[in-house]
Each structure stands twice: as C-alpha cells, then as structure tokens.
Scaffold this motif. Sequence first.
Motif, mmCIF file in Angstrom:
data_model
loop_
_atom_site.group_PDB
_atom_site.id
_atom_site.type_symbol
_atom_site.label_atom_id
_atom_site.label_comp_id
_atom_site.label_asym_id
_atom_site.label_seq_id
_atom_site.Cartn_x
_atom_site.Cartn_y
_atom_site.Cartn_z
ATOM 1 N N ARG A 1 -13.318 10.073 4.154
ATOM 2 C CA ARG A 1 -12.011 9.742 4.724
ATOM 3 C C ARG A 1 -12.042 9.822 6.249
ATOM 4 N NH1 ARG A 1 -7.148 10.223 1.604
ATOM 5 N NH2 ARG A 1 -7.492 11.013 -0.514
ATOM 6 N N PHE A 2 -11.102 9.146 6.877
ATOM 7 C CA PHE A 2 -10.908 9.242 8.324
ATOM 8 C C PHE A 2 -9.551 9.871 8.604
ATOM 9 C CE2 PHE A 2 -14.276 6.195 8.070
ATOM 10 C CZ PHE A 2 -15.023 6.389 9.229
ATOM 11 N N SER A 3 -9.425 10.451 9.780
ATOM 12 C CA SER A 3 -8.176 11.118 10.150
ATOM 13 C C SER A 3 -7.130 10.129 10.639
ATOM 14 C CB SER A 3 -8.447 12.155 11.249
ATOM 15 O OG SER A 3 -9.046 11.532 12.382
ATOM 16 N N ALA A 4 -7.508 8.867 10.757
ATOM 17 C CA ALA A 4 -6.584 7.829 11.222
ATOM 18 C C ALA A 4 -6.526 6.701 10.206
ATOM 19 C CB ALA A 4 -7.040 7.295 12.582
ATOM 20 N N THR A 5 -5.484 5.885 10.303
ATOM 21 C CA THR A 5 -5.398 4.679 9.480
ATOM 22 C C THR A 5 -5.645 3.461 10.368
ATOM 23 O OG1 THR A 5 -3.008 4.549 9.834
ATOM 24 C CG2 THR A 5 -3.774 5.706 7.857
ATOM 25 N N ASP B 1 -6.431 7.303 -5.008
ATOM 26 C CA ASP B 1 -5.993 8.635 -4.592
ATOM 27 C C ASP B 1 -6.682 9.742 -5.395
ATOM 28 O OD1 ASP B 1 -4.216 7.450 -2.833
ATOM 29 O OD2 ASP B 1 -2.599 7.381 -4.311
ATOM 30 N N LEU B 2 -7.738 9.394 -6.120
ATOM 31 C CA LEU B 2 -8.379 10.355 -7.021
ATOM 32 C C LEU B 2 -9.511 11.133 -6.357
ATOM 33 C CD1 LEU B 2 -8.566 8.086 -10.197
ATOM 34 C CD2 LEU B 2 -6.772 9.717 -9.569
ATOM 35 N N GLY B 3 -9.676 10.950 -5.051
ATOM 36 C CA GLY B 3 -10.751 11.647 -4.348
ATOM 37 C C GLY B 3 -10.356 13.074 -3.988
ATOM 38 N N ASP C 1 0.849 -1.188 0.000
ATOM 39 C CA ASP C 1 0.000 0.000 0.000
ATOM 40 C C ASP C 1 0.884 1.236 0.000
ATOM 41 O OD1 ASP C 1 -2.310 1.449 -0.028
ATOM 42 O OD2 ASP C 1 -2.962 0.935 2.002
ATOM 43 N N GLU C 2 0.334 2.303 -0.517
ATOM 44 C CA GLU C 2 1.016 3.611 -0.509
ATOM 45 C C GLU C 2 2.449 3.510 -1.034
ATOM 46 O OE1 GLU C 2 0.588 5.084 3.458
ATOM 47 O OE2 GLU C 2 -1.540 5.552 3.193
ATOM 48 N N ASN D 1 -6.155 -2.659 -3.749
ATOM 49 C CA ASN D 1 -6.104 -1.209 -3.581
ATOM 50 C C ASN D 1 -5.411 -0.623 -4.814
ATOM 51 O OD1 ASN D 1 -3.243 -1.412 -3.164
ATOM 52 N ND2 ASN D 1 -3.539 -1.658 -0.961
ATOM 53 N N GLN D 2 -5.278 0.683 -4.870
ATOM 54 C CA GLN D 2 -4.716 1.313 -6.072
ATOM 55 C C GLN D 2 -3.299 0.818 -6.348
ATOM 56 O OE1 GLN D 2 -5.089 5.593 -6.526
ATOM 57 N NE2 GLN D 2 -3.133 5.712 -7.613
#
Length: 299
Positions: free
Chosen positions: A213-217, A186-188, A119-120, A147-148
């Motif tokens: 989205r959330f502020s945490a992972t 990541d297109l949001g 991821d990422e 995922n992307q």
Amino acid sequence: MASNTVRVLSIQSHVVSGYVGNKSACFPLQVLGFEVDTINSVQFSNHTGYSHFKGQVLNATELRDLISGLKLNGLDRYTHLLTGYIGSDSFLEVVQEVVKHLKEVNPKLIYVCDPVMGDEGKMYVPKSLLPIYREKIIPLADIVTPNQFEAELLSERKISSKADVIEVMDWFHSKSVQTVVLSSTDLGSDTTLLGMASSVKGDKIRLEIDIPRFSATFTGTGDLFAALLLGWMYKTDNNLPESVENTVATMQKVLHRTLDHARSLASDKPITAVHKELRLIQSLDDIRNPVPIVKAVVL
C-alpha cells in the motif's frame, strides 16, 4: 497493413495536462511495442480531482462518425480494444456496436474492459450505465479489470472474503469473460492490498497477490493497470501470474517515483493533485523491463 502489427484501439478519457485515461494508457502500451489509436470519450483540461476543469464530452453520434471514418478507409482492423471511463448511456450503447463490429472484422480481437464506474462505495458515473455494462458490455469482454466496488456492483454480490471474490470472478466467467483481474480488494492488511485474478483461457487458474500500500491516493492508476495488463497478457501468451507480477512491478515503481517527486515538490506544504501526477515518462525503463518485487500465489 502488416499482419503481425499489434494494434490497440483505446476508448476512454483524455486530459490536456496530466495522466489519466488515454494519457495514462497510451505511452505504456507504445513502450511495450503496440500501435495505439485513441478515441477520447471526454477531453478535459485536467482530471476532475483538481479544483477546476474545463472541456468537452464526445457524444454517441461523434463516436459513430469516427468509427465510420476508420471503416471507410480500412483502418478498423485491431488486435485489441481497451475501454475505460465512459460517462453516458448513449455512448456506452455505441461502444457495444463498436465491439461487435471490431470482432466481426477480426474474430481474434481481445477486448479488455475496465468498467470505470466508481470506487470506495461511490459511483461517479450515472447509475443507468450499470445495467448496460452488466447486460451488454461485460458479455463481450475477454478481460475485465474492475476494482472491488465495481465488481460488487456488476455481480450484485458483496465481497467480504476470498471465497466471495472467487464467486464474483466465477460470475464474470459465467458471462463469457475469460480473464478477471481485481486490481485491489479490501481483504489485505494495513500494509498491503490484496489483488485476485482468475482465468479460464486454457487451463483454469486462480491467483492472489499482496500489493504494498501507499500512504497517498493517485489518479489514473486503474487506467495504467488495465493497459499494462493488456500488454503483458499478450507478450506472455496469456501467462496470468507473470502478467500480474509484471503489471504490479511497474505500478509500484511508478507510484514510488510519483510519491517521492510529490514530496519533493510540496516540501513542507500539503501535497496537491498537481504534485501527484503520475511519473510515467520518467518510468520508461520500469515499463519496458519490470522487475517483480512480489510474487503471485496460485490458489
């Protein structure tokens, strides 16, 4: 065994404490009415986001042994197969054998593959798994939920626009995958993640959905997403928009509940991995009866 029994074999990681892999996927599927059998590709004390973890890794021979035992007792007839985290080449090669065998036993079996690789921009499995997924596993899958980053790795295409996502989803279709769901891209915007999906099962359909989205992972969310999608695709008779909406609805409720709980536990201290373990049991009603808060847009 009753012919109307819906049985899932789930092959992915397991933790003694917390919710990732099979611990994240099994309970929601049971709540949705599925019998779930699990094979643990690894068994760890807790997920690897903690400062320490201990445990064992199942090898290819041990996987073959377990499947052989099921086969000898006539327990190898499943309606669904779900795979998640797998950490070695040899184990993934045997997974290919397992998929082929289970599809011989039940030609209608639905294989949902969550190609957990990273991821990422970072891989957290050996790079040698990538060609095995691309050339041997993906062509056997009916539904994939990358995922992307994983979608880019597999298709060897960079995603920087919606058109790119469609091209990538079409690549999966060219490999015989019927349904592709990118759980996030990541297109949001600053406040939303963009999910996109495509299916060629019956009438071709493509859709997108804005996911708050959330502020945490959190850890274990991809495993939960794949399990919920499997469940709803079956329960809605492959209605992709409804399945994605219900999946996202449950995810949002679980993550809101988890973050609220984490903040209350941490108080004025930093939020840690133990604080952010998914609140799955407490979300039983939201798993069983999701109330969609965002709608999928058919393209």
